[in-house]
Design a protein around this motif. Structure first.
Motif, PDB file in Angstrom:
ATOM      1  N   ARG A   1      10.352   5.438  -5.963  1.00  0.00           N
ATOM      2  CA  ARG A   1      10.480   6.518  -6.953  1.00  0.00           C
ATOM      3  C   ARG A   1       9.161   6.839  -7.658  1.00  0.00           C
ATOM      4  N   SER A   2       8.081   6.259  -7.194  1.00  0.00           N
ATOM      5  CA  SER A   2       6.805   6.420  -7.877  1.00  0.00           C
ATOM      6  C   SER A   2       5.689   6.618  -6.862  1.00  0.00           C
ATOM      7  N   SER A   3       4.570   7.086  -7.357  1.00  0.00           N
ATOM      8  CA  SER A   3       3.421   7.243  -6.467  1.00  0.00           C
ATOM      9  C   SER A   3       2.801   5.887  -6.150  1.00  0.00           C
TER      10      SER A   3
ATOM     11  N   ARG B   1       9.553  10.302   4.050  1.00  0.00           N
ATOM     12  CA  ARG B   1       9.244  10.949   5.331  1.00  0.00           C
ATOM     13  C   ARG B   1       9.276   9.964   6.493  1.00  0.00           C
ATOM     14  N   GLY B   2       9.614   8.690   6.218  1.00  0.00           N
ATOM     15  CA  GLY B   2       9.791   7.719   7.296  1.00  0.00           C
ATOM     16  C   GLY B   2       8.548   6.945   7.708  1.00  0.00           C
ATOM     17  N   VAL B   3       7.492   7.016   6.909  1.00  0.00           N
ATOM     18  CA  VAL B   3       6.284   6.249   7.233  1.00  0.00           C
ATOM     19  C   VAL B   3       6.542   4.793   6.849  1.00  0.00           C
TER      20      VAL B   3
ATOM     21  N   ASP C   1       1.004   9.378  -2.834  1.00  0.00           N
ATOM     22  CA  ASP C   1       2.353   9.113  -3.331  1.00  0.00           C
ATOM     23  C   ASP C   1       3.108   8.261  -2.322  1.00  0.00           C
ATOM     24  N   HIS C   2       3.333   6.984  -2.671  1.00  0.00           N
ATOM     25  CA  HIS C   2       4.069   6.082  -1.783  1.00  0.00           C
ATOM     26  C   HIS C   2       5.484   6.608  -1.509  1.00  0.00           C
ATOM     27  N   SER C   3       6.159   7.054  -2.560  1.00  0.00           N
ATOM     28  CA  SER C   3       7.564   7.460  -2.396  1.00  0.00           C
ATOM     29  C   SER C   3       7.701   8.618  -1.412  1.00  0.00           C
ATOM     30  N   MET C   4       6.784   9.556  -1.452  1.00  0.00           N
ATOM     31  CA  MET C   4       6.836  10.702  -0.541  1.00  0.00           C
ATOM     32  C   MET C   4       6.686  10.236   0.908  1.00  0.00           C
TER      33      MET C   4
END
Length: 190
Positions: A83-85, A144-146, A137-140
């Protein structure tokens, strides 16, 4: 040696006694063989453990034990990553969820509890670093499945986490190109 017979008292014959030391060249050769064997062993061991060791941490936390052997999810400790960058470092209370009951007498766990009681954080050595002008941004990326291992390597095999890749612009741009994601400058440089 007796003066009258010319015979050695220890051997009983006229021969010179055997010296107990080897010639200098034999010692040099033996030392060379030992050094070569040690170098070969270090090269061989490095191939067995190719991820190396990251910086020494104040408490020897093993990701190999926690994430690998015990199969604890990354998200158990790095819960803000979804939920965070930032992935963030877990607070001591997260560690004590388990270690309030598990291996309590282990010296480093006892030290961890003492630090938590004094409300004193553990100051970990940073392993991965991005410049301040880069937005990530980790959450993004997770949405996206990374997979975490794409950038951080197989952390489940690491005792001390080491940087798996060098976080440079070329690495990120190539990943975006490979995955057909925008590589517009203002996506990362805000």
């Amino acid at each position: 040696m007796t003066p009258s017979t010319g015979k050695d008292l220890k051997t009983g014959n006229g021969e010179q006694p055997q010296r107990a030391w080897r010639p200098l060249w034999a010692n040099v050769v033996a030392a060379g063989v030992i050094l070569c064997a040690a170098a070969a062993a270090l090269i061989y061991l490095d191939r067995l453990y190719p991820v190396g060791l990251g910086p020494r941490q104040p408490i020897p936390f093993s990701h190999r034990v926690h994430a690998g052997i015990k199969h604890i999810s990354c998200f158990m400790c790095h819960d803000s990553v979804t939920r965070s960058s930032r992935a963030g470092i877990p607070p001591l209370q997260t560690c004590l969820l388990c270690h309030a009951r598990i291996i309590r007498t282990y010296p480093y766990i006892a030290r961890l509890r003492e630090q938590a009681a004094r409300n004193q954080p553990v100051v970990w050595q940073r392993v991965n670093w991005l410049p301040e002008f880069v937005y990530f941004d980790h959450s993004m990326h997770l949405r996206r499945g990374v997979d975490c291992s794409h950038c951080h390597g197989d952390v489940r095999q690491m005792d001390r986490v080491a940087g798996a890749v060098k976080f440079e612009m070329g690495f990120c741009i190539q990943c975006h190109r490979d995955n057909r994601v925008t590589h517009d400058c203002f996506v990362c440089h805000r």
